[in-house]
Design a protein around this motif. Structure first.
Motif, short mmCIF file in Angstrom:
data_model
loop_
_atom_site.label_atom_id
_atom_site.label_comp_id
_atom_site.label_asym_id
_atom_site.label_seq_id
_atom_site.Cartn_x
_atom_site.Cartn_y
_atom_site.Cartn_z
N LEU A 1 0.81 -1.21 0.00
CA LEU A 1 0.00 0.00 0.00
C LEU A 1 0.85 1.27 0.00
O LEU A 1 0.54 2.24 -0.69
CB LEU A 1 -0.94 0.00 1.21
N VAL A 2 1.94 1.26 0.76
CA VAL A 2 2.77 2.46 0.82
C VAL A 2 3.56 2.63 -0.47
O VAL A 2 3.84 3.76 -0.90
CB VAL A 2 3.69 2.42 2.05
N ASP A 3 3.91 1.53 -1.14
CA ASP A 3 4.53 1.64 -2.46
C ASP A 3 3.56 2.28 -3.45
O ASP A 3 3.95 3.12 -4.27
CB ASP A 3 4.95 0.26 -2.96
N ARG A 4 2.30 1.86 -3.37
CA ARG A 4 1.27 2.46 -4.23
C ARG A 4 1.10 3.94 -3.91
O ARG A 4 0.99 4.77 -4.81
CB ARG A 4 -0.05 1.71 -4.01
N ARG A 5 1.12 4.28 -2.61
CA ARG A 5 0.98 5.68 -2.21
C ARG A 5 2.16 6.51 -2.71
O ARG A 5 1.97 7.66 -3.19
CB ARG A 5 0.87 5.76 -0.69
N ASP A 6 3.35 5.99 -2.64
CA ASP A 6 4.51 6.71 -3.15
C ASP A 6 4.42 6.90 -4.66
O ASP A 6 4.80 7.94 -5.20
CB ASP A 6 5.79 5.96 -2.79
N GLY A 7 3.94 5.87 -5.35
CA GLY A 7 3.77 5.99 -6.80
C GLY A 7 2.78 7.07 -7.17
O GLY A 7 2.99 7.82 -8.14
N LEU A 8 1.70 7.17 -6.41
CA LEU A 8 0.72 8.23 -6.66
C LEU A 8 1.33 9.60 -6.41
O LEU A 8 1.04 10.56 -7.13
CB LEU A 8 -0.51 8.03 -5.76
N GLU B 1 -6.82 14.74 -14.69
CA GLU B 1 -6.02 13.63 -14.18
C GLU B 1 -5.51 13.93 -12.78
O GLU B 1 -5.46 13.04 -11.91
CB GLU B 1 -4.85 13.36 -15.12
N LEU B 2 -5.13 15.19 -12.53
CA LEU B 2 -4.64 15.58 -11.21
C LEU B 2 -5.72 15.40 -10.15
O LEU B 2 -5.45 14.92 -9.05
CB LEU B 2 -4.16 17.03 -11.24
N ALA B 3 -6.94 15.78 -10.48
CA ALA B 3 -8.05 15.61 -9.54
C ALA B 3 -8.28 14.14 -9.23
O ALA B 3 -8.57 13.76 -8.08
CB ALA B 3 -9.31 16.25 -10.10
N GLN B 4 -8.16 13.29 -10.25
CA GLN B 4 -8.33 11.85 -10.02
C GLN B 4 -7.23 11.30 -9.13
O GLN B 4 -7.49 10.48 -8.23
CB GLN B 4 -8.33 11.13 -11.37
N VAL B 5 -6.00 11.74 -9.37
CA VAL B 5 -4.88 11.28 -8.54
C VAL B 5 -5.06 11.75 -7.10
O VAL B 5 -4.78 11.00 -6.15
CB VAL B 5 -3.54 11.77 -9.11
N ASP B 6 -5.54 12.97 -6.91
CA ASP B 6 -5.77 13.49 -5.56
C ASP B 6 -6.79 12.64 -4.81
O ASP B 6 -6.65 12.39 -3.61
CB ASP B 6 -6.24 14.94 -5.63
N ARG B 7 -7.83 12.21 -5.51
CA ARG B 7 -8.83 11.35 -4.87
C ARG B 7 -8.23 9.99 -4.49
O ARG B 7 -8.53 9.45 -3.42
CB ARG B 7 -10.03 11.16 -5.81
N LYS B 8 -7.39 9.46 -5.35
CA LYS B 8 -6.74 8.19 -5.05
C LYS B 8 -5.78 8.32 -3.86
O LYS B 8 -5.69 7.42 -3.03
CB LYS B 8 -5.99 7.68 -6.28
N ILE B 9 -5.07 9.45 -3.80
CA ILE B 9 -4.16 9.68 -2.68
C ILE B 9 -4.93 9.78 -1.37
O ILE B 9 -4.53 9.22 -0.34
CB ILE B 9 -3.33 10.96 -2.92
N LYS B 10 -6.06 10.46 -1.40
CA LYS B 10 -6.89 10.60 -0.20
C LYS B 10 -7.38 9.23 0.27
O LYS B 10 -7.36 8.91 1.47
CB LYS B 10 -8.07 11.53 -0.48
N ALA B 11 -7.83 8.41 -0.69
CA ALA B 11 -8.31 7.07 -0.33
C ALA B 11 -7.16 6.20 0.19
O ALA B 11 -7.33 5.43 1.14
CB ALA B 11 -8.97 6.41 -1.54
#
Length: 387
Positions: A132-139, A198-208
């Motif tokens: 999960l933290v690898d995914r968060r860093d990628g985002l 795309e930035l708004a989508q990434v922000d939502r993914k980061i929040k989740a």
């Protein structure tokens, strides 16, 4: 027959094994596919030996997929570091040639001769946190890339460009003030609009992702987020990469592993130390962020940093000293979490002394030992004060 070692050189689609006994006599060899049939054939060959141990190279890398399959089938698997098997290959009589059968032989010999190699355990919550933290860093990297591209386009659309710290709504509002009439300007505006979406989508993914990390870290019972400068991502990185903290005998060993302990560079009568660029750089980055956050607020970390500056240290040297002290703070907290947890010695559900965390226990020389014992910490700060 005594114990046998099944050395394995794993790859993505194949695995080469060599079976040796305790006298290093070769009993069998073979190359098998890693698909279902190939794996079952390899398992059948290995199970012909009753007292067996599978030695797999790189159980936290390319060998993870097959090591976990073996553990799930009830096999005993030990992790052989690549450096250890390479050393056995170089000093063997085969002139150091590197082939799959030679590598499998080197892995088996290294496992037979070495003591204290880590036994692989079934993936637990630490692996989930690491994923999960690898995914968060990628985002986070993706967001930075998008922002850089948006800034470049806005600079060509809006005089002076946009401010440094820009959110998706702010970028959208700024873009709405631009109405280019030429083809080039219209193309720039359309591309910028797509990037903002795309930035708004990434922000939502980061929040989740942050929410999921927070919940999972809280479920482990860890108190790392109580330390000033460590958020859910940093806590998850520490738990995921460190795993079983009891594998570090002292805080000096932990500092050596994460790269905050200086290296001895003395020669003759000259006694000095230099910056260590070794160790786990992901954990080193967590400690660096922790140091920067503490320096920005009224904490003991800022006071410690200023004391080091007053003592003649450069700003970078003072930060390194602060990171070294924060390494001790994190180690103390993780030891406390492990002691207070009844689920295992690692301080989280499913931990065992044979943790699946990466890297063996490091060695610490005299330059990597902890500094003289710190005084009792102030109640308002997590940083240990030193004399």
């Amino acid at each position: 027959m005594g114990r046998v070692i099944i050395g394995m050189d794993p790859h993505k689609r194949s695995a080469t094994i060599e079976i040796i006994n305790d006298r290093e006599q070769i009993l069998a060899q073979g190359r098998f596919g890693t698909d279902r049939d190939g794996y079952q054939a390899m398992l059948k060959v290995g199970r012909q030996n009753k007292d067996r141990v599978w030695a797999v190279e790189g159980c936290n890398g390319i060998g993870r997929h097959i090591a976990q399959r073996l553990v799930a089938d009830g096999e005993t698997v030990i992790d052989v570091p690549a450096k250890l098997s390479a050393r056995a290959r170089v000093f063997d009589t085969g002139q150091g040639r590197k082939t799959d059968p030679v590598d499998a032989h080197s892995v088996a010999v290294a496992a037979l001769r070495a003591k204290g190699l880590r036994e692989v355990a079934v993936d637990d919550v630490t692996i989930a946190l690491r994923l999960l933290v690898d995914r968060r860093d990628g985002l986070g990297h993706a967001r930075t890339d998008l922002l850089n591209r948006i800034h470049k386009l806005l600079l060509e659309l809006v005089p002076g460009g946009a401010k440094t710290f820009l959110s998706a709504p702010q970028a959208r509002a700024l873009l709405n003030t631009v109405r280019p009439r030429d083809l080039v300007g219209s193309t720039r505006r359309r591309l910028t609009s797509e990037l903002i979406t795309e930035l708004a989508q990434v922000d939502r993914k980061i929040k989740a992702a942050n929410k999921e990390l927070t919940e999972l870290v809280a479920a482990t019972g860890s108190g790392l987020q109580d330390l000033n400068g460590i958020g859910p991502s940093g806590a998850a990185r520490l738990i995921g990469d460190v795993g079983d903290v009891s594998r570090f005998a002292t805080r000096g060993h932990f500092a050596s592993w994460n790269g905050t302990a200086p290296l001895d560079a003395s020669s003759g009568d000259q006694k000095r130390h230099r910056l260590s660029r070794a160790g786990n750089r992901r954990i080193n980055r967590v400690l660096h962020i922790m140091a920067i956050v503490q320096m920005r607020h009224d904490t003991e970390g800022r006071a410690y940093y200023r004391r080091k500056l007053a003592a003649g240290k450069t700003p970078m040297e003072a930060i390194r000293c602060l990171k070294r002290r924060l390494s001790d703070v994190v180690y103390k907290q993780m030891i406390k979490d492990a002691a207070s947890s009844r689920t295992g010695p690692g301080g989280h559900v499913g931990a065992t002394l044979q943790s699946s965390a990466a890297d063996p226990v490091p060695k610490a020389d005299t330059s990597e030992q902890s500094l003289p014992g710190p005084a009792e910490p102030q109640p308002r700060t997590p940083l240990l004060a030193v004399s």
